[in-house]
Structures are given as structure tokens and as C-alpha cells.
Motif scaffolding. Sequence first.
Motif, mmCIF file in Angstrom:
data_model
loop_
_atom_site.group_PDB
_atom_site.id
_atom_site.type_symbol
_atom_site.label_atom_id
_atom_site.label_comp_id
_atom_site.label_asym_id
_atom_site.label_seq_id
_atom_site.Cartn_x
_atom_site.Cartn_y
_atom_site.Cartn_z
ATOM 1 N N LYS A 7 0.820 -1.207 0.000
ATOM 2 C CA LYS A 7 0.000 0.000 0.000
ATOM 3 C C LYS A 7 0.857 1.262 0.000
ATOM 4 O O LYS A 7 0.485 2.279 -0.566
ATOM 5 N N ALA A 36 -0.673 -4.346 2.551
ATOM 6 C CA ALA A 36 -2.097 -4.357 2.884
ATOM 7 C C ALA A 36 -2.323 -5.247 4.096
ATOM 8 O O ALA A 36 -1.758 -6.335 4.192
ATOM 9 N N LYS A 90 -6.962 8.862 -0.094
ATOM 10 C CA LYS A 90 -6.171 7.661 0.176
ATOM 11 C C LYS A 90 -5.596 7.585 1.583
ATOM 12 O O LYS A 90 -5.169 6.521 2.019
ATOM 13 N N TRP A 162 -10.948 7.840 9.708
ATOM 14 C CA TRP A 162 -11.480 6.654 9.020
ATOM 15 C C TRP A 162 -12.689 6.980 8.144
ATOM 16 O O TRP A 162 -13.195 6.111 7.432
ATOM 17 N N ASP A 165 -12.782 5.985 4.511
ATOM 18 C CA ASP A 165 -12.302 4.638 4.219
ATOM 19 C C ASP A 165 -10.952 4.676 3.492
ATOM 20 O O ASP A 165 -10.788 4.087 2.420
ATOM 21 N N GLU A 167 -7.008 4.180 2.298
ATOM 22 C CA GLU A 167 -6.152 3.005 2.135
ATOM 23 C C GLU A 167 -5.071 2.945 3.205
ATOM 24 O O GLU A 167 -4.628 1.870 3.598
ATOM 25 N N VAL A 194 -7.621 -2.238 10.225
ATOM 26 C CA VAL A 194 -6.565 -2.503 9.241
ATOM 27 C C VAL A 194 -6.682 -3.920 8.690
ATOM 28 O O VAL A 194 -6.580 -4.148 7.478
ATOM 29 N N ARG A 197 -10.327 -4.599 6.768
ATOM 30 C CA ARG A 197 -10.531 -3.844 5.532
ATOM 31 C C ARG A 197 -9.284 -3.812 4.646
ATOM 32 O O ARG A 197 -9.239 -3.092 3.666
ATOM 33 N N LYS A 199 -6.288 -2.576 5.036
ATOM 34 C CA LYS A 199 -5.631 -1.275 4.963
ATOM 35 C C LYS A 199 -4.170 -1.406 5.382
ATOM 36 O O LYS A 199 -3.701 -2.493 5.725
#
Length: 233
Positions: A7, A36, A90, A162, A165, A167, A194, A197, A199
Motif C-alpha cells: 500500500k 495491505a 487515500k 477513518w 475509508d 487506504e 486494518v 478492511r 488497509k
Amino acid sequence: MNTANLKLQLENITKTFGDGDSSIKVLKNVTLNVKAGEFVALVGPSGSGKSTFLSVAGALLAPSSGRIVIGGQDLSQFSEKQMNEIRLDKIGFVFQSANLIPYLTVKDQLLLIAELSGKKGKQANQKADEMLSRLGLSHRAHAYPENLSGGERQRVAIARAWMNDPEILLADEPTASLDSERGRAVVEMLSQEVKERNKAAIMVTHDTRMLDLCDRVVYMEDGVLTEQPVFQH
């Protein structure tokens, strides 16, 4: 290296403030990749460059040299407009100071973020209610920042981070104004978010009691990042 699951990539980042003999190199060839679903803690003494590193990672400060890649996008050629869009869409930020807008209620703090990214109406309202509920703030939805405790303000800031949403979540001492029980609950929520989702998150912290909730811990001193984690579970 397989970069498909990364990410955030920071490659050979340096950051220097000032010119000539008075210049100070705060970051020295720092490299960090975050996958991720990975929650990374960044620890180290005060003044070691952690907050500067977080600002560079979040495209708030341009590096003096090096490369930043977010979601596969190299930011080096981005315009300021594109950088603003990256920050809004992001990246979620949580700073030591909550930085809430004094004339907006708790819920409106969150709805503003949704509106800035073009999200309004029922979906934005539901998202705001969900985040406030998860952080134990539903009963404070219509309160103004001046009527909140320090811990409540920080939890609003986390909910706001948050809201879109993002990344990537970048948190600078997010538990500094929370008691130990509430602080741990917040970090547990961040870690769960994290993972569930998919992240990526970096959390600067001095609270070693939170490190077992992180996937990896890296150490910074004098602008140098230690590649090997100082703690891992």
C-alpha cells in the motif's frame, strides 16, 4: 520484490531543512514498505524524526530526495491538486492534537470530510454514526469540541480519519491523551480495521504497552530507520 500487495512504499527518503551550513538533515535514506493488512508501530526517542517521517509518508511534506509510492502511484510527478486528492481520498491522519474545527459538532466534523470528497446524504450519515458508535461517541454526536474532554476530542479525530475509508492510516501518538484502558481499546480498533478492511497503518507511539497489537515495530533514531523490528509477535 513483489509490490502488488504494498500500500505504501518509501524508498531512500531524505529530508533536509535549511540551506548550506545551517541545514539539518532530519531523515537519512529511510526506506519502509507497508503491506495491505499490516499495522506498523514506529518508535524512537523524541526529536529522532518520527513526526517528520509521518508527514512525508502522508504527502504533507515533500522529501528532499527519494520516492514515495501510494497504492502503486508514484507521487514524484504529481501536481499539488493531485497531491490534495491523494491526501483526501487515500490517507487518514491522526495527529497528537485533535485539530477539530471549533464551530462544528462532533458529527459535523465527520460529515465535512465526506462532503469534501463528494459523499453526502444517507450513506455519509450512516458512516458517521457507525464510526461514532465504534469509538463510544454516539452520545456526543451533537456536542462541540469545547465541551469534550481531551480523550473524547482525540477519539473524534480518529473517527474522522477513518471517515473516507482511506487506504492508509498515519497516526502520530493517537493515545497520548487517553487513559490506558481507552487507549488500548482505540489501538485494538485501529488494528482490527486494518486487518478487516485490508488497509495499511503506521502509528508513532511511545506507549510500549500497545506494541503487542502491532504486526511490526521499527525504530528510528537520528533520522535513521532500523530495518529489523525491535519487537515482533
